[in-house]
Design a protein around this motif. Sequence first.
Motif, mmCIF file in Angstrom:
data_model
loop_
_atom_site.group_PDB
_atom_site.id
_atom_site.type_symbol
_atom_site.label_atom_id
_atom_site.label_comp_id
_atom_site.label_asym_id
_atom_site.label_seq_id
_atom_site.Cartn_x
_atom_site.Cartn_y
_atom_site.Cartn_z
ATOM 1 N N ARG A 1 19.173 5.429 -11.728
ATOM 2 C CA ARG A 1 19.103 6.860 -12.029
ATOM 3 C C ARG A 1 17.661 7.364 -11.936
ATOM 4 N NH1 ARG A 1 22.673 4.900 -16.059
ATOM 5 N NH2 ARG A 1 20.984 4.923 -17.598
ATOM 6 N N THR A 2 16.741 6.607 -12.497
ATOM 7 C CA THR A 2 15.331 7.013 -12.499
ATOM 8 C C THR A 2 14.774 7.052 -11.081
ATOM 9 O OG1 THR A 2 15.082 6.045 -14.696
ATOM 10 C CG2 THR A 2 13.057 6.521 -13.479
ATOM 11 N N TYR A 3 15.132 6.069 -10.259
ATOM 12 C CA TYR A 3 14.692 6.047 -8.864
ATOM 13 C C TYR A 3 15.117 7.336 -8.155
ATOM 14 C CZ TYR A 3 14.750 5.388 -3.890
ATOM 15 O OH TYR A 3 14.577 5.598 -2.545
ATOM 16 N N ASN A 4 16.381 7.712 -8.286
ATOM 17 C CA ASN A 4 16.877 8.909 -7.592
ATOM 18 C C ASN A 4 16.090 10.150 -7.984
ATOM 19 O OD1 ASN A 4 18.810 7.681 -6.007
ATOM 20 N ND2 ASN A 4 20.478 8.049 -7.432
ATOM 21 N N ILE A 5 15.772 10.277 -9.256
ATOM 22 C CA ILE A 5 15.013 11.447 -9.717
ATOM 23 C C ILE A 5 13.604 11.431 -9.134
ATOM 24 C CG2 ILE A 5 13.956 12.533 -11.740
ATOM 25 C CD1 ILE A 5 16.478 11.511 -13.312
ATOM 26 N N LEU A 6 12.912 10.298 -9.244
ATOM 27 C CA LEU A 6 11.533 10.233 -8.760
ATOM 28 C C LEU A 6 11.456 10.372 -7.242
ATOM 29 C CD1 LEU A 6 10.097 7.424 -11.062
ATOM 30 C CD2 LEU A 6 9.796 9.895 -11.273
ATOM 31 N N ASP B 1 0.839 -1.197 0.000
ATOM 32 C CA ASP B 1 0.000 0.000 0.000
ATOM 33 C C ASP B 1 0.874 1.247 0.000
ATOM 34 O OD1 ASP B 1 -2.316 -1.487 0.012
ATOM 35 O OD2 ASP B 1 -2.492 -1.477 2.193
ATOM 36 N N GLY B 2 0.470 2.221 -0.782
ATOM 37 C CA GLY B 2 1.172 3.487 -0.835
ATOM 38 C C GLY B 2 2.150 3.614 -1.987
ATOM 39 N N VAL B 3 2.536 2.508 -2.596
ATOM 40 C CA VAL B 3 3.487 2.548 -3.716
ATOM 41 C C VAL B 3 2.744 2.953 -4.986
ATOM 42 C CG1 VAL B 3 5.096 1.205 -5.123
ATOM 43 C CG2 VAL B 3 4.903 0.753 -2.689
ATOM 44 N N GLU B 4 3.289 3.925 -5.723
ATOM 45 C CA GLU B 4 2.711 4.353 -6.991
ATOM 46 C C GLU B 4 3.310 3.602 -8.176
ATOM 47 O OE1 GLU B 4 3.835 8.426 -7.216
ATOM 48 O OE2 GLU B 4 2.400 9.085 -5.719
ATOM 49 N N LEU B 5 4.616 3.331 -8.077
ATOM 50 C CA LEU B 5 5.345 2.830 -9.222
ATOM 51 C C LEU B 5 6.490 1.935 -8.767
ATOM 52 C CD1 LEU B 5 5.954 3.066 -12.332
ATOM 53 C CD2 LEU B 5 7.401 5.028 -11.758
ATOM 54 N N VAL B 6 6.705 0.844 -9.506
ATOM 55 C CA VAL B 6 7.861 -0.032 -9.296
ATOM 56 C C VAL B 6 8.749 0.080 -10.520
ATOM 57 C CG1 VAL B 6 8.648 -2.419 -9.058
ATOM 58 C CG2 VAL B 6 6.621 -1.650 -7.797
ATOM 59 N N LEU B 7 10.014 0.391 -10.287
ATOM 60 C CA LEU B 7 11.016 0.395 -11.346
ATOM 61 C C LEU B 7 11.743 -0.935 -11.277
ATOM 62 C CD1 LEU B 7 12.475 3.930 -10.644
ATOM 63 C CD2 LEU B 7 10.811 3.311 -12.408
ATOM 64 N N GLY C 1 -3.283 -1.479 -8.651
ATOM 65 C CA GLY C 1 -3.134 -0.255 -9.429
ATOM 66 C C GLY C 1 -1.737 0.342 -9.370
ATOM 67 N N ILE C 2 -0.732 -0.507 -9.184
ATOM 68 C CA ILE C 2 0.661 -0.054 -9.104
ATOM 69 C C ILE C 2 1.301 -0.219 -10.475
ATOM 70 C CG2 ILE C 2 2.918 -0.467 -8.041
ATOM 71 C CD1 ILE C 2 1.342 -1.603 -5.595
ATOM 72 N N GLY C 3 1.922 0.840 -10.974
ATOM 73 C CA GLY C 3 2.573 0.792 -12.277
ATOM 74 C C GLY C 3 3.923 0.109 -12.205
ATOM 75 N N LEU C 4 4.384 -0.379 -13.358
ATOM 76 C CA LEU C 4 5.698 -1.011 -13.456
ATOM 77 C C LEU C 4 6.408 -0.486 -14.693
ATOM 78 C CD1 LEU C 4 7.433 -3.738 -12.395
ATOM 79 C CD2 LEU C 4 6.880 -4.330 -14.739
ATOM 80 N N GLU C 5 7.646 -0.071 -14.520
ATOM 81 C CA GLU C 5 8.502 0.315 -15.632
ATOM 82 C C GLU C 5 9.704 -0.605 -15.610
ATOM 83 O OE1 GLU C 5 8.195 2.526 -18.087
ATOM 84 O OE2 GLU C 5 6.252 3.224 -17.373
ATOM 85 N N SER C 6 9.955 -1.257 -16.721
ATOM 86 C CA SER C 6 11.065 -2.185 -16.840
ATOM 87 C C SER C 6 12.208 -1.513 -17.588
ATOM 88 C CB SER C 6 10.579 -3.429 -17.600
ATOM 89 O OG SER C 6 11.541 -4.433 -17.579
ATOM 90 N N MET C 7 13.440 -1.632 -17.060
ATOM 91 C CA MET C 7 14.619 -1.030 -17.691
ATOM 92 C C MET C 7 15.860 -1.758 -17.186
ATOM 93 S SD MET C 7 14.365 2.588 -15.580
ATOM 94 C CE MET C 7 12.651 2.772 -15.981
ATOM 95 N N ASP C 8 17.017 -1.453 -17.750
ATOM 96 C CA ASP C 8 18.217 -2.082 -17.207
ATOM 97 C C ASP C 8 18.469 -1.514 -15.807
ATOM 98 O OD1 ASP C 8 20.455 0.040 -17.267
ATOM 99 O OD2 ASP C 8 19.735 0.102 -19.341
ATOM 100 N N THR C 9 19.249 -2.216 -15.013
ATOM 101 C CA THR C 9 19.412 -1.851 -13.608
ATOM 102 C C THR C 9 20.022 -0.467 -13.420
ATOM 103 O OG1 THR C 9 19.500 -4.149 -12.884
ATOM 104 C CG2 THR C 9 20.539 -2.541 -11.436
#
Length: 125
Positions: free
Chosen positions: A105-110, A64-70, A92-100
């Motif tokens: 980098r994306t985690y730090n920004i978000l 609960d509370g998570v908007e997005l999983v990278l 209703g949690i989104g998922l974005e798949s990318m290399d580690t």
Amino acid sequence: MKLQPDKSNAPTINAHGPGWIEVNGEKHTQSVVVSSLDGVASWTWTPKHFNELSAQAFEELAQDGVELVLLGCGKKLQFPPASLLRPLISKGIGLESMDTLAACRTYNILASEGRKVFAALLIES
């Protein structure tokens, strides 16, 4: 230009290299989940390789509370089968798949923007 301070005190991914990631000065050599949620910093994640992903692994992320999983898939971008994502989809949690490294980098920004995000990072040795 007016600069504004970060909106979050979330853990930061400080550095990375082959087979490791550093979160708030702590070096991780096994797959890890880094969380921007209050009270939850990071924990070791069960799957070690992309082919070990399971619905149970994604169930651990469906909090609960998570908007997005990278999803950091390792050295190359891969997409998990939709059938494994049911625990996230049902909440209703989104998922974005990318290399580690891109996921780091994306985690730090978000996280710095105050977003409620998990980085589930597969660390390949």
